[in-house]
Write a protein that holds these residues in place. Sequence first.
Motif, PDB file in Angstrom:
ATOM      1  N   THR A 107       6.171   3.752  -8.478  1.00  0.00           N
ATOM      2  CA  THR A 107       6.923   3.710  -7.228  1.00  0.00           C
ATOM      3  C   THR A 107       6.551   4.926  -6.389  1.00  0.00           C
ATOM      4  O   THR A 107       6.640   6.061  -6.876  1.00  0.00           O
ATOM      5  N   ASP A 147      11.478   7.187   1.390  1.00  0.00           N
ATOM      6  CA  ASP A 147      10.344   6.353   1.789  1.00  0.00           C
ATOM      7  C   ASP A 147       9.198   7.183   2.361  1.00  0.00           C
ATOM      8  O   ASP A 147       8.030   6.787   2.281  1.00  0.00           O
ATOM      9  N   THR A 207      10.786  -9.072  -4.909  1.00  0.00           N
ATOM     10  CA  THR A 207       9.489  -9.467  -4.370  1.00  0.00           C
ATOM     11  C   THR A 207       8.719 -10.348  -5.344  1.00  0.00           C
ATOM     12  O   THR A 207       7.566 -10.694  -5.090  1.00  0.00           O
ATOM     13  N   VAL A 232       4.942  -0.163  -6.248  1.00  0.00           N
ATOM     14  CA  VAL A 232       6.080  -0.435  -5.366  1.00  0.00           C
ATOM     15  C   VAL A 232       6.046   0.600  -4.248  1.00  0.00           C
ATOM     16  O   VAL A 232       6.090   1.807  -4.510  1.00  0.00           O
ATOM     17  N   ARG A 233       5.997   0.117  -2.998  1.00  0.00           N
ATOM     18  CA  ARG A 233       5.757   1.032  -1.885  1.00  0.00           C
ATOM     19  C   ARG A 233       6.374   0.493  -0.608  1.00  0.00           C
ATOM     20  O   ARG A 233       6.291  -0.703  -0.323  1.00  0.00           O
ATOM     21  N   PRO A 234       7.021   1.339   0.191  1.00  0.00           N
ATOM     22  CA  PRO A 234       7.536   0.878   1.492  1.00  0.00           C
ATOM     23  C   PRO A 234       6.412   0.767   2.504  1.00  0.00           C
ATOM     24  O   PRO A 234       5.492   1.590   2.531  1.00  0.00           O
ATOM     25  N   ARG A 246       5.855  -5.063  -3.506  1.00  0.00           N
ATOM     26  CA  ARG A 246       5.275  -4.871  -4.832  1.00  0.00           C
ATOM     27  C   ARG A 246       3.896  -5.535  -4.867  1.00  0.00           C
ATOM     28  O   ARG A 246       3.744  -6.662  -4.439  1.00  0.00           O
ATOM     29  N   ASN A 287       5.646   6.668   1.333  1.00  0.00           N
ATOM     30  CA  ASN A 287       4.591   6.379   2.291  1.00  0.00           C
ATOM     31  C   ASN A 287       4.771   7.291   3.498  1.00  0.00           C
ATOM     32  O   ASN A 287       5.492   6.962   4.440  1.00  0.00           O
ATOM     33  N   THR A 340      10.184  -2.788   1.359  1.00  0.00           N
ATOM     34  CA  THR A 340       9.526  -2.351   0.132  1.00  0.00           C
ATOM     35  C   THR A 340       8.801  -3.532  -0.492  1.00  0.00           C
ATOM     36  O   THR A 340       9.383  -4.591  -0.694  1.00  0.00           O
TER      37      THR A 340
END
Length: 892
Positions: free
Chosen positions: A661, A642, A822, A723-725, A706, A664, A704
């Motif tokens: 993806t 992450d 999501t 897609v990102r935390p 989207r 962060n 996470t």
Amino acid sequence: MKCCTIRRGLLLLSTALSPAVLPSVAHAQDVPAASSPDEEIVVTGARLQAKREIEAKRAITVISDSISSDEIGTLPDFGLGEALTRVPGVSTIQNNARGEAQFLSIRGLNADYNLVQIDGVTLPANEVGRRNVSMDVIPSSLASRVEVYKSTTAAMNGNAIGGTANLRTRSAFDGQGRGFLGGRFDIGQWDFERTRGNRGPSGQAELIASTTFGPDRKFGAVVSGSYFRRDSASLNSATDNYLYFDPTTGTRLTSPTNDVSSAFVAPDRRRWLHYDNVRERYGMFGKLEFDDHKLFKAALTLADFRHTNDEERQSNLVTANAAVTSAANRYTNFSGVTATGGNVSNAAAQVDLAEYDQTRRMRYADFHGQLAPSDRIRADFGVNYAIATYRQDATFATYRIANTPSLAYRYTITPGQFTAFEFANPAVVGGAANYRQFEYGTNSDDNRENALTARANINVNMAGDDRGLGVAAGAYGRFLDRRYDFAVDNYRNTAASTLLLTPTLASETYTPYNGSDYRMLFVDPAAAQQAFEAGRSNFSPNTANAGGNVQSDYRLTEDIVAAYLMARYATDTVRLTAGFRYEGTWLTTASNTLRGGVYTPAQQGQDYRDWLPSAQADWDVTGGLRLRAAFSRTIGRPNYDDLAAREAVNVNSSTGAISITSGNPTLKPRRSDNYDLSLEYYINNDILFSAAAFAKRIDDEILTVRNQASELFDGQQQLVTRVRPVNAGRATVKGVELNAVIARMRFLPGPLNGFGLSANLTLLDPTPPEVALADGVTRRRLSGLFESANTVANVKLFYNTGPLMVQGAWNRLSPILYSVSTTDPLQDRRYATSDLFDAQVRLKLDRHWTIVAQGRNLTNFRPQRMFGPGFGLLREELENGRALYVGALVRY
């Protein structure tokens, strides 16, 4: 024979609680003196374990529970993870529900919130992406006991929102330093054996030896070695997705656009995944110690643990052609759909092979020393260097039948069971000559983590029998370097290729228990490789290879510096402790970032600082009744994947859909305020009842998300899913724990007083966090905490009479959420309620030898993964089978 005693075992406890190892739990209450050298231990097995657990709970100053070694010095379950499932409030997550217990959940919080230590030192992670230590790598012979701390003091590592599991290793000075030689060996059989390859036995062997030597026996040595092998198979029966139909009109319904709670459902595809596995674990441990019995003691420890998994996965699937007639809003190839079945007139099929060669390894060297210049002053220091590695090499081969009416079938749905398919022409789906090769390739994951840890502490008037005011202070530093590299070499068949499954077909087949006599087609790995090498002209490299070899790679460093100050005031009945801990974190990540269609190196970093207060009160209301209360603030650092500033791009070969993806590196750690209250009633040395209530308020939860948006990609404006935390809102956890341990039921008449019981129940009332949906605006609250059960129950009943001991252990977990969508809440997935029953029989032949027979999963429980409306649709059912082991314990 003298009266039952466990005093010799309690000396081990007093040594384990030394502040040289972990100052936060150094201040134990008085422990009975050790037995005389000639006194024979007659309390054995489960009863000895229960008595040790009672004494440990009473002695450790924080709120805790534990699991103890038996008289042979090993945990009396199948392995470390399995033994920990007996601890109140602790559950485990298995390796893909098919292996040993791998990750710990403490009080409903998954492994990301918890800490695993060995002798008070946090070891590096041997998993890709996560901070977690895989418990299946650590041999059970390493631990003389495992203590699970559920409240925290300033002297303890702050990165433990759920709790800390600390493994105590054996000391040569246990049992007054007398020489010890013990171990166990057994051989076993899984009733689901490997289908391919040379089958071998399952089993394990462990040997532990310790001695003291030199002038006045001031030197000591402990060595242990272990080997474990599991040779077995597993079957995953999967219905990967369902389509929804209006029960009145038969038209298509989609979620979440439509309400599908009353819709008819039809399986999107049926799949069996058959796994042949050989899992092996090797462990070596050595400790050289010095104790002048007055002023100074020290220990140097070296350890090397390795876990390998040789897996061959064979998969057969059939996928319905889900084309839609737009004007009528109907699935073109579905007809006669009812609540119990329907017909499909057009479908595709696939057979594929995946080979995995996986190795996890952990090595460390640890030195710690303790100085006691007076009865009231103790200082300790230590340094640890550890290396954890993860390596997986994989090979893939795929063969397909394109959509065709020749694969028409009728399906039958029975609630709670795997969907049955009846093909109009079974010879087509079962004919190897009908499958055309689609791809062949390899990939590898290579992860290495190095960690250097140093710590120093000083305690003044802080021991368990000290009264009045005491103070403690300490410093801590951990310097971590992590590297991850992914490599892929994938090839797709050219349009002109005519390579078929036939020449690579294995001679073995398998009939699933729920397959209606369907026999799975298997691919021979050697034949698949030969066909690829001989027919290279039929393949072309996948255009995604170049990006795949750089987009997931990263390098990460994390430096943590901490210091604490703690004070304690103690009377004969009340102990008050309070303190502050400071932790500073400096993080850098280096990875490849996609810019203008090109991956370029980039480096980012952040730092943050935390002040973590804590306080605890213990009150001996009466001689046997103790009340504890505690408050602490802890943190939960994000997972490595992450934090890495990388971007992995995936372009769907069929639809062209683009998803990216990324990590962060600006993620903040979770921060939690924790409140604990515990009431413990010690009726005598054999009986304990306890009840605990707890609450946690977790801020900056990490989820996470989207998001879809039109952006410039490869020079064109396209719809891209990212897609990102991110740090989300707040989650809260409230719960209670009930625990009862009765080492012996002396109040029962006659032979019945040989019974004993250990039972616990944990009930959670969580408020799960919210997750953002794909639009980036809509939010919904999750149905539960991730990888956590709201109810954890354990009952172990045992009986001792003379040389015979019999025990049965039952473990229940309520449903566990393990995957979150999501885009559609109905795609969330969770494990159904699980019930496992294990049993063990011991027969003591003499003071040296004990015969042991044990069975695992005796009810042949099959884990189920559910999704859909109300989690009422069966997605997967896994069969692992039972296991029976026979062996012996030895002690000299």
